[in-house]
Design an enzyme around this catalytic site. Structure first.
Site, mmCIF file in Angstrom:
data_model
loop_
_atom_site.group_PDB
_atom_site.id
_atom_site.type_symbol
_atom_site.label_atom_id
_atom_site.label_comp_id
_atom_site.label_asym_id
_atom_site.label_seq_id
_atom_site.Cartn_x
_atom_site.Cartn_y
_atom_site.Cartn_z
ATOM 1 N N ILE A 1 0.815 -1.222 0.000
ATOM 2 C CA ILE A 1 0.000 0.000 0.000
ATOM 3 C C ILE A 1 0.846 1.268 0.000
ATOM 4 O O ILE A 1 0.315 2.377 0.014
ATOM 5 C CB ILE A 1 -0.952 0.032 1.218
ATOM 6 C CG1 ILE A 1 -0.164 -0.097 2.518
ATOM 7 C CG2 ILE A 1 -2.007 -1.044 1.103
ATOM 8 C CD1 ILE A 1 -1.015 0.009 3.768
ATOM 9 N N VAL B 1 5.487 -0.588 2.536
ATOM 10 C CA VAL B 1 4.474 -0.751 3.571
ATOM 11 C C VAL B 1 3.401 -1.688 3.029
ATOM 12 O O VAL B 1 2.929 -1.514 1.899
ATOM 13 C CB VAL B 1 3.845 0.604 3.972
ATOM 14 C CG1 VAL B 1 2.802 0.406 5.068
ATOM 15 C CG2 VAL B 1 4.910 1.576 4.433
ATOM 16 N N GLY C 1 11.835 1.660 2.592
ATOM 17 C CA GLY C 1 11.207 0.368 2.456
ATOM 18 C C GLY C 1 9.725 0.457 2.213
ATOM 19 O O GLY C 1 9.109 1.510 2.366
ATOM 20 N N GLU D 1 5.231 2.908 -0.646
ATOM 21 C CA GLU D 1 6.674 2.730 -0.821
ATOM 22 C C GLU D 1 7.364 3.968 -0.296
ATOM 23 O O GLU D 1 7.169 5.065 -0.820
ATOM 24 C CB GLU D 1 7.023 2.532 -2.292
ATOM 25 C CG GLU D 1 8.510 2.368 -2.564
ATOM 26 C CD GLU D 1 9.055 1.032 -2.062
ATOM 27 O OE1 GLU D 1 10.187 1.011 -1.542
ATOM 28 O OE2 GLU D 1 8.335 0.031 -2.171
ATOM 29 N N GLY D 2 8.152 3.807 0.758
ATOM 30 C CA GLY D 2 8.837 4.948 1.337
ATOM 31 C C GLY D 2 10.306 4.950 1.009
ATOM 32 O O GLY D 2 10.813 4.084 0.279
ATOM 33 N N LYS E 1 5.407 -1.945 8.187
ATOM 34 C CA LYS E 1 6.452 -1.141 7.566
ATOM 35 C C LYS E 1 7.754 -1.924 7.613
ATOM 36 O O LYS E 1 8.218 -2.319 8.682
ATOM 37 C CB LYS E 1 6.582 0.183 8.325
ATOM 38 C CG LYS E 1 7.637 1.126 7.810
ATOM 39 C CD LYS E 1 7.581 2.405 8.647
ATOM 40 C CE LYS E 1 8.613 3.425 8.211
ATOM 41 N NZ LYS E 1 8.508 4.644 9.018
ATOM 42 N N ASP F 1 9.274 16.449 9.990
ATOM 43 C CA ASP F 1 8.865 16.159 8.613
ATOM 44 C C ASP F 1 7.346 16.143 8.491
ATOM 45 O O ASP F 1 6.756 15.196 7.962
ATOM 46 C CB ASP F 1 9.452 14.826 8.153
ATOM 47 C CG ASP F 1 9.465 14.695 6.628
ATOM 48 O OD1 ASP F 1 9.405 15.740 5.953
ATOM 49 O OD2 ASP F 1 9.541 13.573 6.119
#
Length: 814
Positions: free
Chosen positions: A479, A487, A485, A481-482, A501, A598
């Site tokens: 669901i 999620v 990595g 993409e950070g 995560k 952030d």
């Protein structure tokens, strides 16, 4: 009889003379040339409104708006004789005046005092002022620059001169040594360089001398011994080097001595035996060795003693009879022995961290109930072979619900034991590793615990459990993409839906993010913070398990083109207030005070009912060995970072306030700050909003998709709050609790005064302009498809340029 008549005649003449004199005084007026000069002066300083009554010598209106700003101060006084009144003092404080210092002051020949503090005045000090007979000049907190003019040395009548909190540069002119009547000289928070001129030794009437926060060089001069009347001396981070002169002991009238951050040779504790009236003594990071002299503990007026970050040894006396002592800061030394109970006074603040004191276990007096003080004992003992030696007073380390201390769960009265959240990244890593080991999350003496699911608040999961929950991390369950990595969505056997995560254990940043996430949010919960269910450390995998958010993140709901939700005005307002409440909790209400660093739309998740929950507490400063960075590094997202943080690495909670303001503008407008460029005149949404602020068309910001279905009063309040939060000056931004109060209508929003275009304001958009220029120079093409919008995450200032990673805002943020 004749004598009596003569006396009556003299009395009658005297009475009539006084009466006529009073009439003439009442008719005295300020000369027209001085009235005209006042108008020129205020106009030069940027005032748009001005009204002065020459008959009464009163300012009736002044400023950039018709109504005076909240907290503004006006002062003018005249010296009148039988025929005329002359202006002798002029004070215009907190009026946000954006102009320049007026040379026209010389047209007020009788002026003695001028106070223009807390404005936006820029430029230099006019040399013309040197011809005046002033006694006081206060230019505190403005935007003045350039060198201090040597002509000031001609004003020998001066008794008070403060130029603090500006941007003056260059050396201190030796001519200031001519100001022999000067009692106060404050030059702190500028960019002054060079050595202090020897001519200052002639200032024998000084009682207050402050040069904090500058770039001076050379050693602290011996000639300060000449200032025998000195009562206050401040040299915090002045740039001067040690050692502290031995003759400083001659300043027997000192009540406040503050010196910090001086380089130079190691020295013993300076001799201060003659300073029996000291109230505040700060000798922080001065390379002082040896023991604290016994007489220091007998100075009866002492309220603050800070000798932190030196090389002090020895013990603190068993008995200290300093009734007024309220701040005792000994952190960062090698002090040993027992901690005397006499230092713990009601309402006091004591920091003993990073020393070699005797271990403070739960049975010690420092850890007992009914202590009403703020006490920091983190690593105050050097006891070996104790994994939790950094956490004194604690039997167990449990995390009770909501905003309680990470303690043994028992009441400790009102004593606040600071046990690690305030000691930086290293302390955080140590504490979290200790927690994980203690609870059995990591291999070691205690061994691993058996597989388990949700247990209490924060539980452990095995890799086997999470693989089963996510169908072996099937891409169909991905669901988001950070930067560190993916999620995945998952479901536990009991039906609980989770978000997993996944971080790379081979990445130093992944490890840091994992530890930060665990440390930041495992010890408290709040309705507007995402909930952490647990973690998994298994087979080289680092996994964090969160509550699942049905409506993904705010960026997708607000800006995404697929699955676009219809966010009406009440929903947007509630989301905005929810974010503000979450940040207020982090900054002010939680025991662990946290700066998120952030805040942006992709890091705000939305649950089933579209309630906002702040996520992603893992952002940390990079420490990649293969990359070369500047010594001051920042982490965050271009367009959302406060200018003082992005450019200079100066981080406070006001950086989050700035980011919130940008997100609030996005919520109001339905537009992405970085991608909305209405014309070549503006570089982002905030830039455009500042233009609308100047023109008075704030409601043009409201998303056109809302049509007329929004509350205009609420919208205007939200826009004004957003603009206050994004002020270029951190000191002018409100706290988040104040933001919540304004958004909920409990307190009025201060008037938003449009600022003229200045280089400080431009700093807010410097990164955006650099980014656009970089795109052009390298012919970068940015895809703006129906499914993807690129957001650039700024990792650090670097000698090799900016570094970016791409994040798809249509997915759950990492």
């Amino acid at each position: 009889m004749v004598a009596k008549s003569s006396s009556l005649f003299v009395l009658l003449v005297t009475v009539l003379s006084c009466s006529f004199s009073s009439v003439r005084f009442a008719e005295s007026k300020v000369p027209q040339d001085e009235i005209d000069a006042l108008q020129e002066i205020t106009s030069t300083m940027g005032a748009k409104f001005w009204k002065f009554n020459g008959d009464s010598c009163k300012i009736e209106m002044v400023g950039v708006t018709a109504d005076p700003p909240k907290g503004s101060e006006t002062g003018i006084s005249c010296d009148c004789n039988s025929t005329v009144c002359h202006v002798v003092t002029l004070a215009l404080k907190r009026y946000s005046l954006p102009g320049m210092l007026p040379p026209q002051l010389v047209k007020l020949p009788y002026l003695k005092e001028i106070d223009l503090s807390l404005n936006y005045l820029n430029g230099t000090i006019p040399g013309e002022w040197g011809a005046m007979q002033l006694t006081k000049i206060s230019l505190l907190v403005n935007r003045l620059s350039g060198e201090i003019p040597k002509e000031l040395g001609n004003i020998t009548t001066l008794t008070y001169l403060t130029l603090e909190a500006n941007q003056f540069s260059g050396v201190v002119p030796p001519e200031l040594g001519n100001l022999i009547n000067l009692g106060t000289l404050m030059l702190s928070s500028n960019r002054l360089t060079g050595k202090l001129p020897v001519a200052l030794a002639r200032l024998r009437n000084l009682t207050d001398f402050r040069i904090n926060d500058n770039n001076f060089n050379g050693t602290i001069p011996d000639f300060i011994q000449n200032w025998e009347k000195l009562e206050r001396l401040e040299m915090h981070a002045s740039g001067l080097q040690g050692p502290i002169p031995s003759n400083i002991s001659l300043l027997s009238n000192l009540q406040e001595l503050r010196i910090s951050d001086i380089k130079g040779p190691q020295q013993g504790f300076p001799t201060l035996t003659n300073m029996t009236g000291l109230v505040r003594l700060v000798l922080r990071n001065c390379n002082i060795s040896g023991e604290i002299p016994p007489y220091i503990w007998t100075i009866q007026n002492l309220e603050m003693l800070d000798v932190s970050f030196n090389k002090l040894v020895g013990e603190v006396p068993d008995t200290i009879n300093l009734e007024r002592l309220r701040f005792l800061i000994l952190t960062g030394n090698s002090l040993s022995g027992s901690v005397p109970g006499s230092i713990f006074k009601d309402g006091s603040n004591v920091d003993l961290s990073y020393n070699n004191f005797t271990w403070q276990g739960p049975e010690q007096r420092t850890c007992q109930d009914n202590i009403n003080l703020n006490l920091n004992l983190f690593r105050s003992s050097s006891t070996e072979n104790n994994l939790r030696r950094g956490l004194p007073c604690l039997k167990d380390l449990n995390c009770p619900r909501y905003s309680k201390d990470c303690s043994n769960g028992e009441s400790k009265g009102t004593a606040h034991i600071v046990a690690g959240a305030v000691v930086g990244a290293f302390g955080l890593v140590f504490v979290i590793l200790g927690i994980l080991w203690w609870k059995g999350y990591m291999p070691g003496k205690r061994g691993r615990k058996k597989d388990r699911g949700l247990d209490g608040q924060t539980g452990t999961f095995t890799l086997k459990q999470l693989k089963a929950a996510t169908n072996d991390f099937d891409s169909a369950n991905k669901i988001g993409e950070g930067g560190f990595g993916p999620v995945y969505k998952g479901q536990l056997p009991d039906g609980t839906v989770i978000a997993v995560k996944q971080l790379s254990s081979k990445s130093r940043q992944g490890n840091r993010e994992f530890l930060n996430e665990m440390g930041m949010i495992s010890c408290f919960q709040h309705p507007n913070l995402v909930k952490l269910h647990g973690c998994c450390i298994d087979g080289g995998q680092l996994l964090l398990v969160y509550e699942y958010m049905e409506n993904n993140n705010l960026a997708r709901a607000l800006l995404g083109r697929e699955n676009h939700l219809k966010l009406d005005w009440p929903t947007r307002r509630n989301i905005c207030i929810g974010i503000a409440r979450g940040l207020a909790f982090l900054h002010e209400e939680s025991v662990l005070k946290i700066v998120h660093r952030d805040i942006k739309a992709t890091n705000v998740l939305l649950d089933r009912d579209l309630n906002a929950k702040i996520s992603d507490f893992g952002l940390a400063k990079l420490d990649e060995e293969e990359k070369t960075h500047m010594s001051t590094r920042v982490a965050g997202t271009i367009g959302y970072m406060a200018p003082e943080y992005a450019l200079w690495g100066h981080l406070t909670y006001k950086a989050d306030v700035y980011s919130f303001g940008v997100v609030a503008l996005e919520i109001i407008s339905g537009k992405n700050n970085n991608n909305y460029i209405p014309s070549d005149d503006w570089v982002c949404l905030l830039d455009w909003a500042c233009h609308l602020q100047q023109t008075g068309n704030l409601l043009e910001l409201v998303d056109e998709k809302l049509g007329s279905e929004f509350d205009q009063k609420e919208a205007e309040i939200m826009v004004k709050v957003a603009l206050i939060c994004t002020n270029a000056s951190a000191s002018l931004r409100p706290s988040m609790s104040e933001v919540v109060s304004m958004l909920e209508g409990q307190t009025p929003v201060p008037d938003v005064i449009p600022e003229p275009s200045t280089y400080i304001e431009d700093l807010r958009f410097k990164a955006m302009r650099d980014l656009h220029r970089q795109r052009q120079d390298h012919s970068l093409s940015i895809s703006r498809t129906q499914h993807s919008t690129t957001v650039h995450t700024f990792e650090s200032t670097s000698t090799s340029g900016l570094e970016f990673s791409e994040i798809n805002p249509d997915s759950t943020p990492s």
